[in-house]
Design an enzyme around this catalytic site. Sequence first.
Site, PDB file in Angstrom:
ATOM      1  N   ASN A   9       0.868  -1.181   0.000  1.00 22.77           N
ATOM      2  CA  ASN A   9       0.000   0.000   0.000  1.00 22.77           C
ATOM      3  C   ASN A   9       0.905   1.231   0.000  1.00 22.77           C
ATOM      4  OD1 ASN A   9      -1.810   2.054   0.506  1.00 22.77           O
ATOM      5  ND2 ASN A   9      -2.306   1.382   2.592  1.00 22.77           N
ATOM      6  N   TRP A  10       0.963   1.885  -1.134  1.00 23.00           N
ATOM      7  CA  TRP A  10       1.876   3.029  -1.254  1.00 23.00           C
ATOM      8  C   TRP A  10       1.304   4.317  -0.672  1.00 23.00           C
ATOM      9  CZ3 TRP A  10       5.455   3.484  -6.168  1.00 23.00           C
ATOM     10  CH2 TRP A  10       6.410   2.476  -6.098  1.00 23.00           C
ATOM     11  N   LYS A  11       0.024   4.279  -0.307  1.00 25.43           N
ATOM     12  CA  LYS A  11      -0.620   5.482   0.256  1.00 25.43           C
ATOM     13  C   LYS A  11      -0.352   6.680  -0.665  1.00 25.43           C
ATOM     14  CE  LYS A  11      -0.189   3.283   4.695  1.00 25.43           C
ATOM     15  NZ  LYS A  11      -0.117   3.364   6.140  1.00 25.43           N
ATOM     16  N   HIS A  91      -9.576   1.273   4.690  1.00 27.46           N
ATOM     17  CA  HIS A  91      -8.312   1.449   5.410  1.00 27.46           C
ATOM     18  C   HIS A  91      -8.554   2.380   6.597  1.00 27.46           C
ATOM     19  CE1 HIS A  91      -4.249   2.594   6.422  1.00 27.46           C
ATOM     20  NE2 HIS A  91      -3.847   1.512   5.785  1.00 27.46           N
ATOM     21  N   GLU A  93      -6.924   4.726   7.747  1.00 27.42           N
ATOM     22  CA  GLU A  93      -6.688   6.156   7.467  1.00 27.42           C
ATOM     23  C   GLU A  93      -7.899   6.781   6.789  1.00 27.42           C
ATOM     24  OE1 GLU A  93      -2.896   5.618   5.509  1.00 27.42           O
ATOM     25  OE2 GLU A  93      -2.036   5.061   7.435  1.00 27.42           O
ATOM     26  N   GLU A 161      -5.669  -5.016  10.341  1.00 32.84           N
ATOM     27  CA  GLU A 161      -4.622  -4.032  10.609  1.00 32.84           C
ATOM     28  C   GLU A 161      -4.940  -3.282  11.907  1.00 32.84           C
ATOM     29  OE1 GLU A 161      -2.525  -2.767   6.738  1.00 32.84           O
ATOM     30  OE2 GLU A 161      -4.316  -1.555   6.894  1.00 32.84           O
ATOM     31  N   GLY A 167       2.321   2.077  10.738  1.00 25.24           N
ATOM     32  CA  GLY A 167       3.309   3.143  10.627  1.00 25.24           C
ATOM     33  C   GLY A 167       4.003   3.494  11.923  1.00 25.24           C
ATOM     34  N   SER A 207       3.147  -2.331  10.283  1.00 26.39           N
ATOM     35  CA  SER A 207       4.590  -2.428  10.555  1.00 26.39           C
ATOM     36  C   SER A 207       5.179  -3.787  10.199  1.00 26.39           C
ATOM     37  CB  SER A 207       4.892  -2.062  12.017  1.00 26.39           C
ATOM     38  OG  SER A 207       4.514  -0.715  12.262  1.00 26.39           O
ATOM     39  N   GLY A 228       2.716  -1.278   4.257  1.00 29.05           N
ATOM     40  CA  GLY A 228       2.788   0.134   3.886  1.00 29.05           C
ATOM     41  C   GLY A 228       4.223   0.552   3.644  1.00 29.05           C
ATOM     42  N   GLY A 229       4.842   1.141   4.645  1.00 29.90           N
ATOM     43  CA  GLY A 229       6.187   1.713   4.518  1.00 29.90           C
ATOM     44  C   GLY A 229       7.194   0.806   3.833  1.00 29.90           C
TER      45      GLY A 229
HETATM   46  P1  PGA Z   1       2.692   0.116   7.573  1.00 25.57           P
HETATM   47  O1  PGA Z   1       1.258   0.382   6.918  1.00 25.57           O
HETATM   48  O2  PGA Z   1       3.211  -1.181   7.017  1.00 25.57           O
HETATM   49  O3  PGA Z   1       3.515   1.286   7.164  1.00 25.57           O
HETATM   50  O4  PGA Z   1       2.494   0.039   9.055  1.00 25.57           O
HETATM   51  C1  PGA Z   1       0.374  -0.668   6.697  1.00 25.57           C
HETATM   52  C2  PGA Z   1      -0.910  -0.142   6.101  1.00 25.57           C
HETATM   53  O5  PGA Z   1      -1.323   0.965   6.445  1.00 25.57           O
HETATM   54  O6  PGA Z   1      -1.537  -0.819   5.270  1.00 25.57           O
END
Ligand code: PGA
Length: 247
Positions: A9-11, A91, A93, A161, A167, A207, A228-229
Amino acid sequence: MRRPTAAGNWKMNGLRENFDDIFLIDAASKHVNCDVILCVPDTLIKEMSERTNNIFTGSQNCHINKSGAFTGDISAEMIKDAGATHVIVGHSERRVNYNENNHQIREKANIALENKLKAIVCIGETLTERKTGVTLDIVKRQLVDSLPLEISGETIIVAYEPVWAIGTGLTPSIEQIKEVHDFIRIELENNFGAKIGQSINILYGGSMNAKNVDEISAIKNVDGGLVGGASLKADSFIPIINALSLD
Ligand code: PGA
């Protein structure tokens, strides 16, 4: 048997200059035994879908409506038209920053399915919910209210999640992940029948990185990760893909 999934997930990250990483991820995915999905910003979908061969192109959100006066939004049909095969819905967010609720997320998942997009439906508790002992209640409510009424392993992926793990570099203990993933599996089986319940991939997200992926993916009912990251760079995502690939 479920085939594992490595989803990135590149956000709100990624420009056309980052295609070098996409191409490296694509090349590394050629011989792996797992599905690799990269959910990029919508601006990259068309080019990514045209220029990659071994990975699925995903979006990160879609509108609940087919079309209309929704300035700045994008529909499932548009995402599909641009070349995507998958879309993340719900998600945390989006739930937190845009007040998206379970019912809206179900509508998004429904319209994704109508447009032949596979929906990655995200659920997970906040830190306060974890601390007050209501994690399983929250997860159950999110599952029951966010998933479409008819689903299968072909149309839906569930991503667990924990909001507090996203993050932050924090991850739940192995026991905590196992407890929730087992619970989700049972809920899926109870609500949709054993066959369908068994067919659905349940990803862990929050994470995940090259260091913890082996331990987390060894847990029963963890069928891969939503990353994500660590998915932003080929260097950090490829080891995760390799770890998730079945021998
Ligand atoms: P993260 O994000 O791996 O940076 O914690 C995961 C996500 O939001 O899907």
